[in-house]
Enzyme design. Structure first.
Site, short mmCIF file in Angstrom:
data_model
loop_
_atom_site.label_atom_id
_atom_site.label_comp_id
_atom_site.label_asym_id
_atom_site.label_seq_id
_atom_site.Cartn_x
_atom_site.Cartn_y
_atom_site.Cartn_z
N ASP A 37 -27.95 41.34 -12.99
CA ASP A 37 -27.24 40.66 -14.08
C ASP A 37 -26.49 41.61 -15.00
OD1 ASP A 37 -28.27 38.25 -13.13
OD2 ASP A 37 -30.05 38.39 -14.39
N LYS B 181 -21.88 42.33 -12.67
CA LYS B 181 -21.19 42.74 -11.43
C LYS B 181 -20.06 41.78 -11.08
CE LYS B 181 -25.13 42.42 -9.33
NZ LYS B 181 -26.02 42.24 -10.48
N GLY C 154 -26.70 35.38 -9.05
CA GLY C 154 -25.84 34.48 -9.82
C GLY C 154 -24.81 35.34 -10.50
N HIS C 155 -23.57 35.23 -10.06
CA HIS C 155 -22.49 36.08 -10.59
C HIS C 155 -21.51 35.19 -11.35
CE1 HIS C 155 -23.41 39.15 -7.14
NE2 HIS C 155 -24.40 38.98 -7.98
N GLN D 6 -28.13 41.69 -7.12
CA GLN D 6 -29.35 42.23 -7.77
C GLN D 6 -29.02 43.58 -8.41
OE1 GLN D 6 -30.08 40.78 -4.23
NE2 GLN D 6 -29.94 39.00 -5.54
P1 GDP Z 1 -24.15 39.63 -12.43
O1 GDP Z 1 -25.28 38.94 -11.75
O2 GDP Z 1 -24.32 41.10 -12.45
O3 GDP Z 1 -22.80 39.22 -11.89
O4 GDP Z 1 -24.21 39.16 -13.95
P2 GDP Z 1 -24.42 37.66 -14.49
O5 GDP Z 1 -23.17 36.91 -14.29
O6 GDP Z 1 -25.68 37.07 -13.94
O7 GDP Z 1 -24.71 37.96 -16.01
C1 GDP Z 1 -23.79 38.61 -16.84
C2 GDP Z 1 -23.44 37.66 -17.98
O8 GDP Z 1 -22.76 38.38 -18.99
C3 GDP Z 1 -22.49 36.54 -17.55
O9 GDP Z 1 -22.74 35.41 -18.32
C4 GDP Z 1 -21.11 37.13 -17.89
O10 GDP Z 1 -20.14 36.10 -18.15
C5 GDP Z 1 -21.44 37.88 -19.15
N1 GDP Z 1 -20.61 39.07 -19.40
C6 GDP Z 1 -20.10 39.96 -18.51
N2 GDP Z 1 -19.50 40.99 -19.16
C7 GDP Z 1 -19.63 40.73 -20.49
C8 GDP Z 1 -19.25 41.44 -21.67
O11 GDP Z 1 -18.68 42.53 -21.63
N3 GDP Z 1 -19.58 40.87 -22.86
C9 GDP Z 1 -20.24 39.68 -22.95
N4 GDP Z 1 -20.53 39.22 -24.16
N5 GDP Z 1 -20.61 38.99 -21.86
C10 GDP Z 1 -20.33 39.52 -20.64
P1 IMO Z 2 -27.83 39.11 -9.55
O1 IMO Z 2 -27.07 39.37 -8.28
C1 IMO Z 2 -31.57 39.44 -11.75
C2 IMO Z 2 -35.27 39.12 -9.42
C3 IMO Z 2 -36.13 37.90 -9.68
C4 IMO Z 2 -37.49 38.50 -9.42
C5 IMO Z 2 -37.24 39.44 -8.24
C6 IMO Z 2 -37.54 38.84 -6.87
O2 IMO Z 2 -27.41 37.89 -10.27
O3 IMO Z 2 -27.89 40.33 -10.41
P2 IMO Z 2 -36.26 37.05 -5.36
O4 IMO Z 2 -35.88 35.63 -5.63
O5 IMO Z 2 -35.12 37.94 -5.02
O6 IMO Z 2 -37.37 37.18 -4.35
O7 IMO Z 2 -36.89 37.57 -6.76
O8 IMO Z 2 -35.86 39.76 -8.31
N1 IMO Z 2 -33.86 38.81 -9.05
C7 IMO Z 2 -32.83 38.97 -9.89
N2 IMO Z 2 -32.80 39.34 -11.19
N3 IMO Z 2 -30.43 39.22 -11.07
C8 IMO Z 2 -30.44 38.87 -9.77
O9 IMO Z 2 -29.32 38.77 -9.02
C9 IMO Z 2 -31.69 38.70 -9.12
N4 IMO Z 2 -32.06 38.36 -7.87
C10 IMO Z 2 -33.40 38.44 -7.83
O10 IMO Z 2 -36.00 37.45 -11.01
O11 IMO Z 2 -37.89 39.30 -10.51
MG MG Z 3 -26.70 37.46 -12.13
#
Ligand code: GDP
Ligand code: IMO
Ligand code: MG
Length: 437
Positions: free
Chosen positions: A13, A16, A40-41, A226
């Site tokens: 998270d 990416k 979840g991206h 991840q």
């Molecule tokens: P990922 O799994 O690495 O793609 O990240 P996620 O999408 O799960 O979580 C990142 C969250 O931060 C999302 O809700 C993005 O919309 C948000 N986000 C990304 N970059 C920024 C930033 O620079 N500032 C803020 N406030 N939010 C951001």
């Molecule tokens: P993105 O791509 C954050 C974590 C789960 C748990 C562990 C194992 O959005 O960054 P799993 O379901 O893979 O067997 O869970 O890994 N986890 C993540 N945490 N971002 C993710 O993906 C994750 N995918 C798995 O919360 O701790």
């Molecule tokens: Mg994510």
């Protein structure tokens, strides 16, 4: 044109999806190379939010082809929902734009059932998985009994393989977890056969396609899911996921050799978060942690769970640089730190009075390390509207400079809001600028 690998440098998270979306303005290919719909991206373009779990984050870029690589465990039902969601918002998802590698593994409903049953049996020792069946699907791959996307191309053997796997898993669920599958096998088979029908046109030979693309000098982005410390070998075992999350997995996850990877970009938050159980040395269980969660909207994209929040950790990042061979970092969510008078950064660990040279391999030891902090000056300005690196407040620039120096890796890009355009580039962003160019 060189290729770019983008991986998470912490516990997932990191943002990416946003970085991949931004950097694919001129990419020819975007390839997801591992993981499943545990990911979840989130992409935000002109205020419109798109959440992706399986589909690569290049899907909003009309020129890019998106490949779900062989390293992925693919839930066909979730993929179809995701395709339908994108189409409903006017995004073209044709078989030319979305290709599923024939060698990817299938993640089926019995994997989800096993994941959930196991987690509930673990009680307070649970991993805190996303419950999406990712672990059990990778186990089947390693045990050489899993189904693959290629099985979709042979209906007769697919039915046989599916029904026997289902029967075996039903036995395991019942005998080990007293859990009974209420949906009958005929219904389950009918659903899978229907999903197969819809996905058939998307199946392709990923490694062959990429070989051609690389020979033609096309721009390829390899998108990780991840994060480094969820890696099942080098992460905080056992509180990790089940696929290799490191940059090296880009090669085995889509069938290209290591020389195909030219530049490795690590995505890192300006602080730290993690979801699920496991050690987290700089975690803040106080008002500062709550503030980071509230300001950063730190709730899981996949499960909605609140994310645990803490300070930036140089020990974590140094190890991420080493494990992935990071060439540069993209620092996200710097805007969330506005308003803190002092910002703490962990620069080392002590365990029983001894200074450690790396993160310990045992989770219960990592749980007990004492983080050594330095306090850096904060800033009050809102960063979300800033358009150039030079316009960042001096204290924010010092923060970036200090962590780059301590980590030993240049920070080439900074994100200051969720919106696509909120990106700033430093003077050392040569490769990235050329890649977008
Ligand atoms: P990922 O799994 O690495 O793609 O990240 P996620 O999408 O799960 O979580 C990142 C969250 O931060 C999302 O809700 C993005 O919309 C948000 N986000 C990304 N970059 C920024 C930033 O620079 N500032 C803020 N406030 N939010 C951001
Ligand atoms: P993105 O791509 C954050 C974590 C789960 C748990 C562990 C194992 O959005 O960054 P799993 O379901 O893979 O067997 O869970 O890994 N986890 C993540 N945490 N971002 C993710 O993906 C994750 N995918 C798995 O919360 O701790
Ligand atoms: Mg994510």
């Amino acid at each position: 044109m060189p290729s770019l690998v983008i991986v998470g440098a912490q516990w997932g998270d990191e943002g990416k999806g946003k970085i991949v979306d931004y950097l694919t303005s001129n990419a020819d290919w975007v390839v997801r190379f591992h993981g499943g719909n545990n990911a979840g991206h989130t992409l935000v373009v002109n205020g419109v939010k798109t959440k992706l779990h399986l589909i690569p984050s290049g899907i909003l870029r009309h020129q890019a082809k998106n490949l779900i690589g062989a390293g992925v465990v693919l839930n066909p039902f979730v993929l179809l929902q995701e395709i339908a969601g994108l189409r409903a918002s006017g995004i073209e998802v044709t078989p030319e734009r979305l290709i599923i590698d024939r060698e990817a593994s299938l993640l089926l409903p019995y994997h989800e059932a096993l994941d959930r049953a196991r987690e509930s049996a673990l009680g307070d020792k649970k991993i805190g998985t996303t419950g999406r069946g990712v672990g059990p699907a990778y186990e089947d791959r390693a045990a050489r009994c899993g189904l693959r996307v290629a099985d979709f191309t042979d209906l007769a053997t697919l039915e046989d393989k599916f029904r026997s796997s289902l029967a075996l898993k039903a036995k395991v669920l019942l005998s080990l977890y007293q859990s009974e599958d209420k949906i009958n096998p005929d219904q389950q088979w009918a659903a899978l056969a229907e999903a197969r029908e819809q996905l058939l046109p998307h199946i392709g030979n990923g490694s062959l396609l990429l070989e051609g693309a690389l020979k033609r000098n096309e721009r390829v982005v390899f998108e990780g899911a991840q994060g480094t410390f969820l890696d099942p070998v080098f992460g905080t075992v056992p509180f990790v996921t089940s696929s290799s999350t490191l940059a090296g997995a880009a090669t085995t996850g889509c069938g290209v050799g290591p020389r195909a990877l030219d530049f490795v970009l690590g995505v890192v938050k300006a602080y730290t978060t993690r979801v699920g159980s496991g050690p987290f040395p700089t975690e803040l269980i106080d008002d500062s942690g709550d503030l980071l969660r509230a300001r950063g909207a730190e709730y899981g994209t996949t499960t909605g769970r609140p994310r645990r929040c803490g300070w930036f950790d140089v020990m974590v990042l140094k190890r991420a640089v080493r494990l992935n061979g990071l060439d540069a970092l993209a620092l996200t969510k710097l805007d969330v730190l506005s308003g803190f008078k002092k910002i703490r950064v962990c620069v080392g660990y002590k365990l029983e009075g001894k200074v450690l040279d790396d993160m310990p391999a045992l989770s219960h030891e990592l749980d007990r390390v004492e983080p050594q902090y330095v306090d850096l000056d904060g800033w009050n300005e809102d960063l979300t509207g800033i358009k150039a690196w030079a316009d960042l407040p001096a204290a924010a620039r010092s923060y970036i400079g200090a962590i780059a120096e301590m980590v030993g890796c240049p920070i080439s890009a900074v994100s200051v809001a969720a919106e696509r355009r909120a990106m700033l580039f430093s003077e050392n962003a040569g490769f990235i600028n050329e890649f977008i160019g």
